[in-house]
Every structure is written in structure tokens, then in C-alpha cells.
Design a protein around this motif. Structure first.
Motif, PDB file in Angstrom:
ATOM      1  N   HIS A 110     -70.820  18.805  -5.649  1.00 19.25           N
ATOM      2  CA  HIS A 110     -71.254  17.408  -5.541  1.00 19.25           C
ATOM      3  C   HIS A 110     -70.523  16.670  -4.421  1.00 19.25           C
ATOM      4  CE1 HIS A 110     -71.906  17.846 -10.132  1.00 19.25           C
ATOM      5  NE2 HIS A 110     -73.103  17.800  -9.583  1.00 19.25           N
ATOM      6  N   TYR A 111     -69.657  17.351  -3.693  1.00 12.67           N
ATOM      7  CA  TYR A 111     -68.721  16.648  -2.793  1.00 12.67           C
ATOM      8  C   TYR A 111     -69.336  16.178  -1.473  1.00 12.67           C
ATOM      9  CZ  TYR A 111     -64.448  17.635  -5.508  1.00 12.67           C
ATOM     10  OH  TYR A 111     -63.465  17.670  -6.455  1.00 12.67           O
ATOM     11  N   ASN A 112     -68.849  15.013  -1.043  1.00 12.27           N
ATOM     12  CA  ASN A 112     -69.103  14.497   0.315  1.00 12.27           C
ATOM     13  C   ASN A 112     -68.003  15.048   1.238  1.00 12.27           C
ATOM     14  OD1 ASN A 112     -66.750  13.018   0.050  1.00 12.27           O
ATOM     15  ND2 ASN A 112     -67.806  11.239  -0.799  1.00 12.27           N
ATOM     16  N   HIS A 164     -70.137  12.727  -4.083  1.00  8.77           N
ATOM     17  CA  HIS A 164     -71.022  11.869  -3.281  1.00  8.77           C
ATOM     18  C   HIS A 164     -71.536  10.728  -4.155  1.00  8.77           C
ATOM     19  CE1 HIS A 164     -74.266  10.495  -0.757  1.00  8.77           C
ATOM     20  NE2 HIS A 164     -74.115  11.472   0.111  1.00  8.77           N
ATOM     21  N   PRO A 218     -70.959  19.008   4.321  1.00  6.21           N
ATOM     22  CA  PRO A 218     -70.303  19.018   3.013  1.00  6.21           C
ATOM     23  C   PRO A 218     -71.225  19.593   1.937  1.00  6.21           C
ATOM     24  CG  PRO A 218     -71.020  16.801   3.583  1.00  6.21           C
ATOM     25  CD  PRO A 218     -71.266  17.649   4.790  1.00  6.21           C
ATOM     26  N   ALA A 254     -72.557  18.457  -0.806  1.00  7.35           N
ATOM     27  CA  ALA A 254     -73.696  17.647  -1.267  1.00  7.35           C
ATOM     28  C   ALA A 254     -74.907  17.819  -0.350  1.00  7.35           C
ATOM     29  CB  ALA A 254     -73.298  16.175  -1.372  1.00  7.35           C
ATOM     30  N   THR A 309     -79.511   9.127  -2.502  1.00  7.64           N
ATOM     31  CA  THR A 309     -78.479   9.962  -1.878  1.00  7.64           C
ATOM     32  C   THR A 309     -78.743  10.112  -0.382  1.00  7.64           C
ATOM     33  OG1 THR A 309     -78.238  11.178  -3.951  1.00  7.64           O
ATOM     34  CG2 THR A 309     -77.321  12.215  -1.994  1.00  7.64           C
ATOM     35  N   ASP A 324     -77.948   6.710   1.187  1.00  5.80           N
ATOM     36  CA  ASP A 324     -76.494   6.472   1.206  1.00  5.80           C
ATOM     37  C   ASP A 324     -75.841   7.300   2.323  1.00  5.80           C
ATOM     38  OD1 ASP A 324     -73.961   5.651   0.519  1.00  5.80           O
ATOM     39  OD2 ASP A 324     -73.897   6.672  -1.406  1.00  5.80           O
ATOM     40  N   THR A 325     -76.226   8.554   2.405  1.00  2.67           N
ATOM     41  CA  THR A 325     -75.695   9.450   3.434  1.00  2.67           C
ATOM     42  C   THR A 325     -75.996   8.928   4.835  1.00  2.67           C
ATOM     43  OG1 THR A 325     -76.054  11.350   1.980  1.00  2.67           O
ATOM     44  CG2 THR A 325     -75.865  11.808   4.344  1.00  2.67           C
ATOM     45  N   THR A 346     -74.209   5.476   5.579  1.00  2.00           N
ATOM     46  CA  THR A 346     -72.769   5.670   5.812  1.00  2.00           C
ATOM     47  C   THR A 346     -72.549   6.332   7.174  1.00  2.00           C
ATOM     48  OG1 THR A 346     -72.456   5.933   3.446  1.00  2.00           O
ATOM     49  CG2 THR A 346     -70.656   6.651   4.831  1.00  2.00           C
ATOM     50  N   SER A 361     -66.218   3.902   3.206  1.00  2.00           N
ATOM     51  CA  SER A 361     -66.884   4.376   1.998  1.00  2.00           C
ATOM     52  C   SER A 361     -67.799   3.278   1.489  1.00  2.00           C
ATOM     53  CB  SER A 361     -65.875   4.790   0.937  1.00  2.00           C
ATOM     54  OG  SER A 361     -65.218   3.665   0.454  1.00  2.00           O
ATOM     55  N   THR A 362     -68.822   3.675   0.742  1.00  2.00           N
ATOM     56  CA  THR A 362     -69.820   2.729   0.249  1.00  2.00           C
ATOM     57  C   THR A 362     -69.238   1.892  -0.880  1.00  2.00           C
ATOM     58  OG1 THR A 362     -71.451   4.427   0.749  1.00  2.00           O
ATOM     59  CG2 THR A 362     -72.204   2.579  -0.578  1.00  2.00           C
TER      60      THR A 362
END
Lengths: 173, 173, 173, 173
Positions: A78-80, A86, B50, B52, B92, B95-96, B99, B113-114
Motif C-alpha cells: 500500500h506504500y507511497n 498511500h 512505489p 501503490a 488514489t 491524489d497521486t 501531489t 503530503s496531502t
């Protein structure tokens, strides 16, 4: 999860996701006697959860009229880029739980979809966070629209994220 | 994706996700000469995205000062119970991309970071939607906070979702 | 605005607001040939703006299909405890302008109301900011719901606030 | 409020707002021993509320650590074209109450401002709604940022609007 040596750049990781034909999920959802019945059938393992639940890994733990709770075991997958979960994964968990809270109140052939969601991220989640739990409850439900709020907390009640969303209620056949 | 017969409930589906040690992603992110350089290195395949990104399946297509574009091939594994892509997957992606648009403007050892994200869902996405593209651009960036907006569109420019988020800018070592 | 001496705590300030019977505003709104016609009639001084416009002091400057622009002269009477314009005044200006942008596209006997609004505050506004202008345009309009975005800028194009909202479209008689 | 005959278009209405020099409000705010002390001094009539409070007409009713409640008597002067209270007035009441809830926890020379606010409108408010009450409580407060939620309810506990906001905490002198 398996670790594979890829010589030099550390171990590669691998995870296999298995899911059912989504048309079966849809048939199950539409034919359930009510929203609450449908969600309880998933919780009790009588019908299968949709693919996104398998992909992200969250599970229904509790559903009641106007309320839902889901849990997620955070993992490295699940990592950013900064080695924390994330935010989109947390948004997905909130969206799922908040929508479920609305669905618990709907009769057969009526469902809802998220019009908009707003999430605040309070504290990073990592694999060390252990299990996180998202709880949602309806704020208001009318004929066309519902609003619902949710919070993601850890085992020691620390707050990771919170959200609110607006859902549109409509007929489905 | 493989299909497995599970006799009676349709074919089971399977997908295997492979990713790198997230500590390597983090080291790459922190040691990059700038945010833009880091994102371009991922886009060009020089460093790995990454976990995710592997889990959800989105890819960087374009990055420039204050701008980012990512693409996603929607698939059945992204589906909610109604056989369309889960809104959380679209959140997601937004957001990605949002960012990333902020990160393009940040020097080495500064990241963001959000703080919060708000997404409106306009039209369901399904595997038939083909590739979707998310574009984001900065609205305003100050010393501590930035705001950024993003849109997910299809091949024929139809709008699927749009969002806005607030990011906190901070030092990282 | 008058200044009144209140001996010792500085000069008291006074402002008198005058408005019309709101039932007349409502009759005008409902009987207009279209939303665009209604807003242009206010802009051209043919019918009176609603009480809130008089209270806050904003004025329609431009309306077109899917677009609206309002202006506000910030004053001391809009101030919060820190001698800048209260964010709620800016939210009101954004809400008004964004709703108007949606109304420009609606025929007689169809109107909309704000389901939810989200505003980011970028820079404080004060009486020294001179006139501020809010522009809004529709992002997407469907049968039941519309989304719209707006920005408040100053004379030199500096950004003070931006927002997005979701509107519900419905019949009115 | 006075009614003035304007022959034919119904009675004109008039309301006079009186406020103090905002530099006095600012001095009071900055010099107070704490945020809670400052808000209680306004509630108890020892110092005057800021101009926006006079313009809109809301009043502090209760403040405690992490909590605030304000009341507003809705009137015709708050109306939009459809003869109900403009959503921006409700947003202003929510913003005020939510910010106050954060301020109750801050020591002298530390204050906060709203980064962003999100409001859902549930039910129209009119002059017939009698007094409405907005209550807000902090969700989370960190060193730089706080999140807070608020609800506007009527005398019989019916929900009119709810909101959430993010505040930035900073020094002031």
C-alpha cells in the motif's frame, strides 16, 4: 507475500490477488433482500466481496442500520514513495465504509453512489500500525441524497484520517 | 490476469503484483536532485515506482513545473459491487497526480503530503472506458501550503472525476 | 458609513442596509423566462437583487451560459477579529457566483441549490485590497447534479480564495 | 428593522449595523490572556465582537476547551432569491464557530486561520426557523494544523447544515 531476490536492488516482493467474476457480485448486490442483508452476507462469507476489496484488502467487520465498520491490515504493497500507506488507500477505505453505512438503510432495488468525498489525513499509517479500523455513520439521509462521516483509527484509538461524503440514492434493477 | 474455473460460480480471476523494497523507493525519493528529477526518473524507468503504483496500476506520463499527468488502464480488479471502478481507485489516481504536480516544483530535501483531498465523481469508469488520464496543475503554492486541482478524463475527453487538494510542504532528510 | 464618537473606545461605525420584500425577489426569480434572463435583469437594474446581496454588498457584473462574475468592495464591516475580511464573506461570494453560473444554463421553472461547497482561503482580503472579483464556471452539468468552480481575485490578478461546489437541479413553481 | 413604503413594489426594509473600530477588536484579540479568555470576554459583553458578527448577527453562547456554540436569529435580510437564508450565511456561522472551537485551545499570541472549509446544506433555514444554533468541536489538533467539525441545528434538533474545516495555527503579535 513472497520475497524474490533480484540481486542488488534488494528483494522483490510479490502478492497475488484472486477475485470472482464481477457480474456475480453485481447479481448478488441487486438480488439481495436489502442493503443490510447484502453486507451481512459478505461479512459472513456467504457471498464474495467485490474485486476492489480483494485488491486493497479491507474486510467488513460490522454493519447495522446507518453504521458500518471495516478493517484493513496495512502492508508494504500500500506504500507511497515515503514508505507509508498511500492516502488513496485510506480514501478508498473511507469511501467503502461510508457508502456501506448508507447502504445499510436501503431496501432492495435502491442503492447509492458517492457524489463527492472529502478526506483529511491526520497521521501516516504504516505496516507497523497494525490493523486499522474505519467506522462510518450516516449524518442525514433524505429521499435523494445522504451525507455520512467516517474515521480511521488504530488499535490504541489514534486517529489516522477522517472523511465526509455525499451520496446519491437511486433505483437499480 | 488468469481465469481459473471454480466450477459453478463462474471463473475466478487472478493478478500478481510485484514491487520493490519500499526503503529503496524512499532512498530514491530523498536522494533525487529535485522533485521533477525524481518523477522524470520514474517516468523514464530509471528508478522504480512505489508499491501503490504497482498495486493500482497507474503510470506517470508527463511531468513539468507545476503539472503532472498519469494514466490508468481500468480493469475488473478495480471494481466495486456494481461492476464499475471503485471511486477510491479514482481518488488514489487524483491524489497521486495532484501531489506529483506539487512535487515537480520542490527542490531536494523538500517534499509535501496531502492534508486533505476532495473528489467529485461525475461518471462511472469501467474496463470498457479504455485508458483514463489524470491531469493536475497547481492552483497556488506558498511557503507552507499548496493547493492543486486535477481531472480524470477518457480518450474522448469525457470527464469521469475531478478533485482539489491541499498539501503541506516540509523538509525531509 | 458614518463614524460616531463613542468617547474613548474609538469611533463607532454605522451602515444602513435597505432591501425589498423577499417575496418580490422570489416572484421575479420564478417568473423569469430563464435563469440567464433573470440574472441579466438584476445586473441591468430592472429587478432588485435579493437581501443577502444588499447585506454583503456584492454585485453581478457578467453572466453568460455557464459563467458568472460578481464583484465586492471589501469593507471594514466584513472584518473578523484580525481586521481582515471574514472567510464566510468570501464563501458567500463564491457560493453566489458559482450558483449563478449554474442558473445561467437553466430554463424557466428549473433552478438549483447548493448541496455542498468547499472553499480554500489563500490570502487575506482587507479594505485596502480594493474591489475583488469572483468568477465561476460550470465543470459539469447533468440532469440532477452540477459541479462548478470559482475563484476570487484582486485587481492585479492575485488569488484570494477558490472553491468548488455541487448543486442539485430541481423544478420550482 | 423598519418597513418603508416604496409605493407599488411592496414595503422596503431597512436595518442599521453598528460596529467598533476593527483595530480595537484586533488589539483585544492579540492582548487577551488566551483564546478562551478572549472568547469569554466577548460572550460576557466585556469587549465587542468583530464587525462581521454585527453584520451577520451571530452571538457566542458557549465556549469551552475544544468546543464553541454560536446562535443566529435568521431574518429576511439573510435571504437569497428564494426567500430562504443564503447558504453563505450558514457557512459564515459554521466557519466562525469552528474557528472559535480551535481558538479556545490556544495560548496568548497563538491563533489560527481557516485553510479550507467544506459545508453540506441539508435543509433550508428561514425566518420561521426561529433561532439556530451552531456547535463545533475539534477533531484533531497538532502543532501546525487542526481539523474541526460543526453542525447547525434548530430548536427541535433538526439539522440544517454541517461542516468540517482545516485550520493553520500560527504566531501573532
Amino acid at each position: 507475500m513472497d520475497n524474490l531476490d533480484d540481486s542488488g536492488r534488494g528483494m522483490k516482493r510479490k502478492k497475488t490477488i484472486v477475485w470472482d467474476d464481477p457480474q456475480i457480485n453485481k447479481r448478488d448486490a441487486v438480488s439481495s433482500l436489502s442493503g443490510l442483508y447484502y453486507l451481512r452476507s459478505i461479512r459472513d462469507g456467504k457471498i464474495s466481496p467485490p474485486p476492489a476489496a480483494k485488491l486493497i484488502g479491507y474486510q467488513i467487520k460490522e454493519v447495522d442500520h446507518g453504521f458500518a465498520a471495516f478493517e484493513l491490515q496495512p502492508g508494504e504493497h500500500h506504500y507511497n514513495p515515503f514508505a507509508t500507506v498511500h492516502g488513496g488507500i485510506l480514501s478508498t477505505l473511507l469511501d467503502t465504509t461510508m457508502t456501506a453505512a448508507v447502504i445499510t438503510t436501503l431496501p432492495q432495488h435502491i442503492t447509492c453512489s458517492t457524489v463527492e468525498i472529502k478526506v483529511n489525513f491526520i497521521k501516516p499509517v504504516s505496516a507497523e500500525s497494525k490493523l486499522v479500523r474505519c467506522e462510518a455513520k450516516i449524518i442525514h439521509i433524505g429521499r435523494k441524497l445522504a451525507t455520512v462521516e467516517g474515521r480511521i483509527k488504530g488499535i490504541n484509538d489514534e486517529l489516522y484520517a477522517h472523511g465526509v461524503s455525499t451520496c446519491l440514492i437511486f433505483k437499480v434493477n
